[in-house]
Each structure stands twice: as structure tokens, then as C-alpha cells.
Scaffold this active site. Sequence first.
Site, PDB file in Angstrom:
ATOM      1  N   GLY A   1      -3.312   3.470  -2.810  1.00 46.64           N
ATOM      2  CA  GLY A   1      -3.104   2.269  -3.197  1.00 46.64           C
ATOM      3  C   GLY A   1      -3.262   1.589  -2.942  1.00 46.64           C
ATOM      4  O   GLY A   1      -2.342   0.826  -2.022  1.00 46.64           O
TER       5      GLY A   1
ATOM      6  N   ALA B   1       0.962  -1.378  -0.321  1.00 43.58           N
ATOM      7  CA  ALA B   1       0.276   0.093  -0.043  1.00 43.58           C
ATOM      8  C   ALA B   1       0.877   1.490  -0.423  1.00 43.58           C
ATOM      9  O   ALA B   1       2.012   0.690   0.520  1.00 43.58           O
ATOM     10  CB  ALA B   1      -1.273   0.156   0.814  1.00 43.58           C
ATOM     11  N   ASP B   2       0.256   1.862  -0.018  1.00 46.47           N
ATOM     12  CA  ASP B   2       0.873   3.453   0.021  1.00 46.47           C
ATOM     13  C   ASP B   2      -0.273   5.024  -0.678  1.00 46.47           C
ATOM     14  O   ASP B   2      -1.283   4.447  -0.699  1.00 46.47           O
ATOM     15  CB  ASP B   2       2.137   4.511  -1.553  1.00 46.47           C
ATOM     16  N   THR B   3       0.393   5.755   1.096  1.00 45.50           N
ATOM     17  CA  THR B   3      -0.860   6.553   0.865  1.00 45.50           C
ATOM     18  C   THR B   3      -0.096   8.669   0.642  1.00 45.50           C
ATOM     19  O   THR B   3       0.682   8.931   1.482  1.00 45.50           O
ATOM     20  CB  THR B   3      -1.312   6.715   2.594  1.00 45.50           C
TER      21      THR B   3
END
Length: 197
Positions: free
Chosen positions: A109, A72-74
Site C-alpha cells: 500500500g 508504504a507498507d508491504t
Amino acid sequence: MSKNYNFILASASPRRKELLSIYTKNFKVLPADIDESIPNNMDIDYIPLYIAKMKADAVKNKINNSDILITADTVVILDNKIYGKPKNRDDAYNMLHTLSNKEHKVITGVCCYSGDNNINIEFIDTTFVTFIKLNESIINDYLDTDEYTDKAGAYAVQGYGSLFIEKINGSYDNVVGLPVGKLMAKLLNNNINIFKI
């Protein structure tokens, strides 16, 4: 009947580990160390998923057929600009001052792949967050806590940063860093019995 998988979280984030542990204590952590450079002219809303895919690519050769990999990436976005992790206190101050009294987007994502290729989940989740008006004194008092370090947008919604928030429209967990409820729902739809993981 669903197959039993082992979960691997490709993130060093303690927030993501805590969120995933709501559903399972049985997972390994395998951080992905990548260069987060992005191509020019990429749709800004797609960037977190692009980086999540890069994280997956960096570690997927280390998983086996019985593993499910989660990356994940925020990012925090305001006026088509990304506010990532602050470089220093001054950078954090400027971010919070800019976010004050405005609504911004938090986009995560998420990629979720199994080693046997049966699971192939990719999605983005968007939450709208509205800040109250912050004065200089409040911002500096918050920065004194050091909570802002390593946080997109220079705040932690699960900590003192919650004091800045007037309204959240969307997933709270997404703002923390992993829309885990949405992810687990998608795994259920892929015949993964999350009640037995």
C-alpha cells in the site's frame, strides 16, 4: 509547469530508500513510528494501504507546503493469512516452509501526499510470487545468513531469497517493498516532472 517539491520518505527501510534513490537522491527520511494494529474484519488486501495511511497521519504534521510525503507498507499473503516480519528464527522457518512450492501474493500500500494538498495519491500494488520446493536444509542454510530479519514473509527477493523464486508475476520492486515505477508514473500524471526532482 510543475512546482518543485522536496520528497520525504516516511520509512526506515533501506530497501525503500534504495528504490527511491533510483529516481532522486534529493529526499529526506522521516520514519513513522506507529502502532500497526488493525480493525477486525478488514479486507486483508486493504491492510497495507490502511497502515500506509496511518504512517502518513503520524508524520504529515511535520511536512510543509513544498514537501511530498511517501509512505508504504508491504505484506505477504497466502491462503488469506498475512505473513509479516518473523518474530524469531523458528517463526521464519515456519513461514518459508509454508510458502514452499506455492504461489503467494505480495501487496504494498502506498500513500503520496503533498503539503499543499495538490498531490493525493493512494494505491495498492499486487505481485504474485511462486516459490520452488524448499527442503529443511536449504531453509536452515538461508536462515544462517540472517537475511530474513525484518522482512515480510521472511525472505529478501533482492538477496539470497531470489534463489527460492520460480516465477514473479507483477512488479519486482513491489516485492522489494515499494512499487516505485508505478508511483513515479502517477506523479508524472499529476504534473510532477520526475526527471527534474
